[in-house]
Design an enzyme around this catalytic site. Structure first.
Site: not given
Ligand code: NAD
Length: 499
Positions: A152, A176, A179, A229, A284, A384
């Site tokens: 997000f 994808k 959401e 994450s 991030c 985090e």
């Molecule tokens: P998230 O892991 O909740 O979601 C990321 C994606 O995974 C979304 O598209 C989501 O729909 C999907 N997802 C969520 N739960 C899932 C599941 N159980 N099974 C399969 N897919 C699933 O992350 P977020 O809250 O959207 O974003 C924040 C996180 O992203 C933070 O931890 C941040 O550090 C990380 N991030 C990392 C970088 C990087 O470059 N390392 C960059 C941006 C964000």
């Protein structure tokens, strides 16, 4: 009375007209109002989308480099001209302030600019007469349908880390998006169509775990670029590779900023505030742990506190410095860390709950928070938090600071603040982190370098964009060739043209 917009998939260049079995609400975090209803894809729909991306890929992979570069240039121009509109969509669903939202589109634009050079980037090697009358050369070819699953916090920039390069290399993309803020992805996909990309080469499918699992296990999906994450990144990496895909899964972070006693403390305080609280800490590459090498901690904390007093938290459309958090649940979770930090013995210097917010409605606000005397073992240090919470950890030497950073399970970004070039050079060599800033708090590499962390911040061995991106989205092939007779092409006096 507020209205909610239906937000749906983009399949073969058209909005999906089916009826979703499941939907998810989309909110404006600055007001708390529901603004959208998002269709969530079933596994069967994902299968349909992937199959159609696979059939579109067959002709796109054969498009000339000249044609692909033309589409990339057109996309770049369109994205540049619409960045304010896309920025507004981001602010309305993510909450980050408008300037920051437009800024992320601009960073994504840089990747499109890099990908415009695809004819050069895909040039292979050629060795004439490797053996007598035998030539050897290398080429790189598209992999097929590639999936991009984004978080997000950067609804435009993160998809754009991958998509322009994937398309330029001749792949079809199934995106994808998160959401929580899906509209920017759809606006960007519409620009690809306008730029002349054939329908089906850029698909957008919305969904949650069901859609992600369907992509990770689909035989026609050849690669997965995931950002999110750490637990989900690890799951995506393990599931995707178990199903034969190449996977780059970028995970979470805990970024440390090491401030040495000789640093310019005003510069360091500005940097800590900008990098700690920009985008409400939902980056991030945000700095969440400031490691102060004594005896400067008291002075640095005081300078940071003074600067925090000037920050305005509020609706990102009306000039605030910092917007809300993305959801009510996330806001409450981050606020919960303020209690646990105090219970663990950290000093709460500035409490973000005690602030007025420049906004109307029931937005998900929490103002910047500063903790001092934080130590490993406290949840504010170990987790985090992904919110506007900056923790100061006091150490007594460079070595103690380095040890702390290298002991952390994450290794996304870090920074050192010092006026000692030798110390900075030693740090860049010794620190076990993928992206390092020297007097730069958020060292996000430019598009022609590659973005990625170490340890629990990245699963897989390929970072995003730059030449690593070109390699990820192509497969290498080496040809060994011998021609026994000269061949004749016939006469053609026309001026050579690209088509
Ligand atoms: P998230 O892991 O909740 O979601 C990321 C994606 O995974 C979304 O598209 C989501 O729909 C999907 N997802 C969520 N739960 C899932 C599941 N159980 N099974 C399969 N897919 C699933 O992350 P977020 O809250 O959207 O974003 C924040 C996180 O992203 C933070 O931890 C941040 O550090 C990380 N991030 C990392 C970088 C990087 O470059 N390392 C960059 C941006 C964000």
């Amino acid at each position: 009375m507020s209205t909610t917009t239906r937000i749906t998939h983009l399949i073969d260049g058209q909005s999906w007209t089916g009826t979703a079995e499941r939907t998810s609400p989309v909110f404006n975090p600055a007001t708390g109002e529901q603004t959208g209803v998002l269709d969530l894809a079933s596994a069967a729909l994902v299968d349909e989308v992937v199959k159609s991306a696979a059939s579109a890929w067959e002709s796109w992979a054969d498009a000339s480099l000249a044609k692909r570069a033309q589409v990339l240039f057109a996309f770049r121009e369109l994205l540049n001209s619409r960045k304010d509109e896309i920025g507004a969509l981001i602010t309305a669903e993510h909450g980050k302030v408008l300037s920051d939202a437009v800024g992320e589109v601009t960073r994504g634009l840089e990747v499109a600019e890099f990908a415009c050079g695809i004819p050069h980037l895909l040039k292979g090697g050629f060795s004439e007469n490797a053996s007598t009358n035998v030539d050897v050369y290398s080429i790189r070819q598209a992999v097929g349908v590639v999936a991009v699953i984004s978080p997000f916090n950067f609804p435009a920039m993160v998809p754009l880390w991958f998509i322009p390069i994937a398309i330029a290399c001749g792949n079809s993309v199934v995106l994808k998006p998160s959401e929580k803020d899906p509209s920017a992805a759809l606006a960007i996909a519409a620009l690809w169509k306008e730029a002349g990309l054939p329908d089906g080469v850029m698909q957008v499918v919305h969904g949650d775990k069901e859609a992600v699992d369907a992509l990770l296990t689909h035989p026609d999906v050849k690669s997965v670029s995931f950002v999110g994450s750490t637990p989900i990144a690890k799951y995506v990496y393990e599931t995707g590779t178990a199903h034969g895909k190449r996977v780059q899964a970028l995970g979470g972070a805990k970024n440390h900023m090491l401030v040495l006693p000789d640093a310019d403390l005003d510069l360091a305080a500005d940097a800590a505030v900008n990098a700690g609280f920009g985008s409400a800490g939902e980056r991030c590459m945000a700095i969440s742990a400031l490691v102060a090498v004594e005896p400067i901690a008291d002075e640095l904390v005081s300078k940071i506190r003074d600067r925090m007093g000037k920050l305005v938290t509020g609706d990102g459309t009306r000039g605030a410095d910092m917007g809300p958090l993305v959801t009510k649940q996330h806001r409450d979770k981050v606020a919960g860390y303020l209690d646990s930090g105090v219970a663990d013995g950290a000093t709460l210097v500035v409490d973000g709950r005690e602030s007025d917010f420049d906004a109307d409605g029931d937005g998900y606000f929490l103002a910047p928070t500063l903790f001092d005397n934080v130590k490993p073992g406290m949840s504010v240090y170990d987790d985090e938090i992904f919110g506007p919470v900056l923790s100061v950890v006091r150490v007594h030497s460079y070595d103690d600071g380095l040890k702390l950073i290298n002991s952390n399970p994450y290794g996304n970004g870090t920074a050192i603040f010092t006026n000692d070039g030798g110390a900075a050079r030693k740090f860049q060599r010794q620190v076990e982190v993928g992206m390092v800033g020297v007097n730069v708090p958020i060292p996000v590499p430019v598009s022609y370098y590659s973005f990625g962390g170490w340890k629990n911040s990245l699963f897989g061995d390929t970072h995003a964009h730059g030449m690593e991106g070109v390699h990820f989205f192509t497969r290498g092939k080496v040809v060994t060739s011998r021609w026994l007779d000269p061949s004749h092409g016939g006469l053609n006096l026309g001026f050579p043209q690209n088509d």
